[in-house]
Design a protein around this motif. Structure first.
Motif, PDB file in Angstrom:
ATOM      1  N   LEU A  77       0.849  -1.188   0.000  1.00 27.14           N
ATOM      2  CA  LEU A  77       0.000   0.000   0.000  1.00 27.14           C
ATOM      3  C   LEU A  77       0.887   1.242   0.000  1.00 27.14           C
ATOM      4  CD1 LEU A  77      -2.849   1.151   0.028  1.00 27.14           C
ATOM      5  CD2 LEU A  77      -2.741   1.181   2.531  1.00 27.14           C
ATOM      6  N   PHE A  78       0.738   2.058  -1.036  1.00 28.10           N
ATOM      7  CA  PHE A  78       1.480   3.311  -1.160  1.00 28.10           C
ATOM      8  C   PHE A  78       0.638   4.452  -0.599  1.00 28.10           C
ATOM      9  CE2 PHE A  78       3.155   1.672  -5.531  1.00 28.10           C
ATOM     10  CZ  PHE A  78       3.887   0.697  -4.891  1.00 28.10           C
ATOM     11  N   ALA A  79       1.326   5.475  -0.106  1.00 26.53           N
ATOM     12  CA  ALA A  79       0.641   6.703   0.302  1.00 26.53           C
ATOM     13  C   ALA A  79       1.509   7.892  -0.069  1.00 26.53           C
ATOM     14  CB  ALA A  79       0.361   6.704   1.796  1.00 26.53           C
ATOM     15  N   LYS A 110     -12.268  -2.460   4.171  1.00 22.18           N
ATOM     16  CA  LYS A 110     -11.809  -1.470   5.154  1.00 22.18           C
ATOM     17  C   LYS A 110     -10.291  -1.462   5.310  1.00 22.18           C
ATOM     18  CE  LYS A 110     -16.068  -2.156   7.825  1.00 22.18           C
ATOM     19  NZ  LYS A 110     -16.614  -2.856   9.000  1.00 22.18           N
ATOM     20  N   LEU A 111      -9.589  -2.265   4.523  1.00 23.23           N
ATOM     21  CA  LEU A 111      -8.143  -2.416   4.710  1.00 23.23           C
ATOM     22  C   LEU A 111      -7.403  -1.085   4.602  1.00 23.23           C
ATOM     23  CD1 LEU A 111      -5.603  -4.206   5.001  1.00 23.23           C
ATOM     24  CD2 LEU A 111      -5.592  -4.423   2.500  1.00 23.23           C
ATOM     25  N   ILE A 133      -1.141  -9.680   5.989  1.00 24.16           N
ATOM     26  CA  ILE A 133      -2.481  -9.784   6.582  1.00 24.16           C
ATOM     27  C   ILE A 133      -2.493 -11.103   7.356  1.00 24.16           C
ATOM     28  CG2 ILE A 133      -4.944  -9.611   6.156  1.00 24.16           C
ATOM     29  CD1 ILE A 133      -3.252  -7.236   5.121  1.00 24.16           C
ATOM     30  N   THR A 134      -2.106 -11.052   8.627  1.00 23.74           N
ATOM     31  CA  THR A 134      -1.893 -12.265   9.410  1.00 23.74           C
ATOM     32  C   THR A 134      -3.167 -12.664  10.150  1.00 23.74           C
ATOM     33  OG1 THR A 134      -1.281 -11.292  11.556  1.00 23.74           O
ATOM     34  CG2 THR A 134       0.417 -11.340   9.841  1.00 23.74           C
ATOM     35  N   SER A 135      -3.095 -13.826  10.774  1.00 29.28           N
ATOM     36  CA  SER A 135      -4.230 -14.298  11.580  1.00 29.28           C
ATOM     37  C   SER A 135      -4.458 -13.402  12.790  1.00 29.28           C
ATOM     38  CB  SER A 135      -3.962 -15.738  12.037  1.00 29.28           C
ATOM     39  OG  SER A 135      -2.711 -15.823  12.719  1.00 29.28           O
ATOM     40  N   ARG A 136      -3.456 -12.585  13.143  1.00 31.62           N
ATOM     41  CA  ARG A 136      -3.573 -11.665  14.298  1.00 31.62           C
ATOM     42  C   ARG A 136      -3.787 -10.220  13.852  1.00 31.62           C
ATOM     43  NH1 ARG A 136       1.515 -11.843  16.611  1.00 31.62           N
ATOM     44  NH2 ARG A 136       2.261 -12.863  14.728  1.00 31.62           N
ATOM     45  N   GLY A 137      -4.019 -10.014  12.545  1.00 34.73           N
ATOM     46  CA  GLY A 137      -4.247  -8.664  12.054  1.00 34.73           C
ATOM     47  C   GLY A 137      -3.139  -8.200  11.125  1.00 34.73           C
ATOM     48  N   VAL A 138      -3.220  -6.930  10.722  1.00 34.73           N
ATOM     49  CA  VAL A 138      -2.234  -6.360   9.795  1.00 34.73           C
ATOM     50  C   VAL A 138      -0.910  -6.140  10.519  1.00 34.73           C
ATOM     51  CG1 VAL A 138      -1.680  -4.352   8.373  1.00 34.73           C
ATOM     52  CG2 VAL A 138      -4.007  -5.249   8.391  1.00 34.73           C
ATOM     53  N   ARG A 139       0.185  -6.546   9.884  1.00 33.03           N
ATOM     54  CA  ARG A 139       1.529  -6.320  10.417  1.00 33.03           C
ATOM     55  C   ARG A 139       2.404  -5.749   9.304  1.00 33.03           C
ATOM     56  NH1 ARG A 139      -1.078  -7.266  14.190  1.00 33.03           N
ATOM     57  NH2 ARG A 139      -0.683  -8.641  15.988  1.00 33.03           N
TER      58      ARG A 139
END
Length: 416
Positions: A185-187, A230-231, A264-270
């Motif tokens: 994801l770029f910003a 919502k990512l 996108i891990t099982s525990r959320g975004v890292r």
């Protein structure tokens, strides 16, 4: 506005292509460029790592904006030199670009910003390396602390391979393995306001099925039909804005393109890593979908005016890019081979499919290979299936002896 782009890869060709289509751009230059960029911009010779030389060239050209593409000139402080000459520049300072130039610095910034990332150790001795490898276990993730053109990371089940890579680095970051799919994801940011672009996914391994050695990237696609809608908002809130705020708090504001490599891990975004510039090959597909003229957004970043810039507009089309690589890439590539079929793609597949040049150069009327990743064949379509079909049809017209490419770019996503 006159614009000067620094660099000579497919990322810079994608940037130049978009800038050439922008009605506000009255003259477009690229230094040093390549054979494909020469079709949309006027090429100039310059040492891209010499900030004073780049600033002099921009001054001579009367550039109203300089866009620094690759990471090495940014880490070398080229953007600082351009700004010191009074010319707006899209790209972070040398100090802020350490976010990419040093994995350890990036980890420190993430800790200060509360950004979720993998647990890690910074190691400088064999004893520290062995302790870290033992602590995390397989699969082992070993990252050269400095710039490595996207190839400084080894992920392996073999502790001997992991240790050998770690020992070859002056300083190394060893971290826990993050499960789950990866997203880029770029910003665009001016150091305060952060404007995310659309997410993409790239393919780092050389061979189909994500086999073979790591590369700088063999293809990419956007959008990601499987991703949470919502990512982007979540990453803006938990990763991008906090990182920009933390860098500003430290007195090293980051202005330019902030690239978050995410799991996108099982525990959320890292966060896997940050880069301080547009990624290659993701830029090729992200810019193919951007409807807003590019120059205005980059200039607003350079001038600290993103808070008043209108929201970005995007095309509904999907985009796919497939990299054609030289014989033996990612090892030492064979160069100097003629490339045929480029005119056929332009005549039969445009404007929905087109070729962006990476490692090419002109030899008389011929175009020959001049690097590891040679071309990015890029296409758009109403969905990923249509974009893939167009990209691979166009790719089939190109002939480069000994070349190789992946046949499964965006395949799983298109079938989802």
């Amino acid at each position: 506005m006159k614009v000067l782009v620094i660099g000579g890869g497919a990322r810079e060709h994608a940037l130049c292509r978009s800038l050439s289509l922008d009605p506000d751009v009255t003259a477009l230059y690229c230094a040093p460029g390549n054979a494909g960029i020469a079709e949309v911009a006027e090429l100039r010779a310059v040492d891209a790592l010499d900030g004073d030389a780049v600033a002099r060239l921009a001054t001579e050209l009367g550039a109203g904006l300089v866009v620094v593409g690759p990471e090495a000139p940014l880490v070398a402080g080229v953007a600082d030199a351009v700004r010191a000459a009074g010319i707006p520049c899209f790209g972070p300072s040398g100090e802020a670009a350490r976010l990419e130039g040093s994995k350890a610095f990036a980890k420190d910034v993430m800790a200060g910003a509360g950004v979720p990332t993998a647990r890690s150790y910074v190691c400088t001795t064999p004893a520290e390396i062995d302790e870290a490898l033992d602590a995390f276990g397989a699969p082992y993730v070993v990252k050269d602390d400095g710039l490595a053109a996207g190839k400084g990371v080894v992920v392996t089940e073999d502790v001997d391979v992991a240790r050998a890579h770690a020992l070859s680095c002056d300083r190394v970051v060893i971290e826990e393995f993050l499960d789950g799919p990866e997203v880029s994801l770029f910003a665009i940011t001016d150091g305060t306001t952060v404007v995310p672009l659309q997410p993409a996914q790239d393919f780092k391994r050389a061979l189909d099925g994500d086999e073979g050695p790591n590369t700088g990237g063999m293809g990419a696609y956007s959008p990601l039909p499987w991703a949470d809608p919502k990512l982007v908002d979540e990453v803006l809130e938990t990763v991008l804005q906090p990182t920009v705020d933390e860098l500003r708090r430290r007195g090293t504001p980051f202005s330019g393109l902030l690239y978050a490599g995410l799991a996108i891990t099982s525990r959320g975004v890292r966060v896997i890593e940050f880069n301080a510039r547009f990624g290659d090959p993701e830029t090729q597909v992200v810019l193919a979908r951007l409807k807003t003229p590019l120059a205005g957004a980059l200039l607003a970043s350079a001038n600290g005016a993103l808070d008043t810039f209108p929201p970005l507009a995007w095309r509904d089309d999907a985009a796919v890019t497939v990299v054609i690589a030289s014989h033996n890439y990612p090892g030492t590539p064979r160069t100097g081979d003629p490339i045929d079929g480029l005119a056929d793609v332009a005549a039969q597949d445009g404007p929905d499919a087109y070729v962006l040049h990476a490692g090419t150069r002109a030899e008389g009327d011929a175009v020959v290979s001049a690097g590891g990743r040679v071309l990015s064949v890029t296409a758009t379509g109403k969905d990923l299936t249509a974009a893939r079909e167009r990209a691979y049809t166009a790719l089939g017209r190109i002939r480069l002896d000994g070349s190789h490419h992946r046949t499964d770019i965006a395949l799983k996503a298109a079938q989802a």
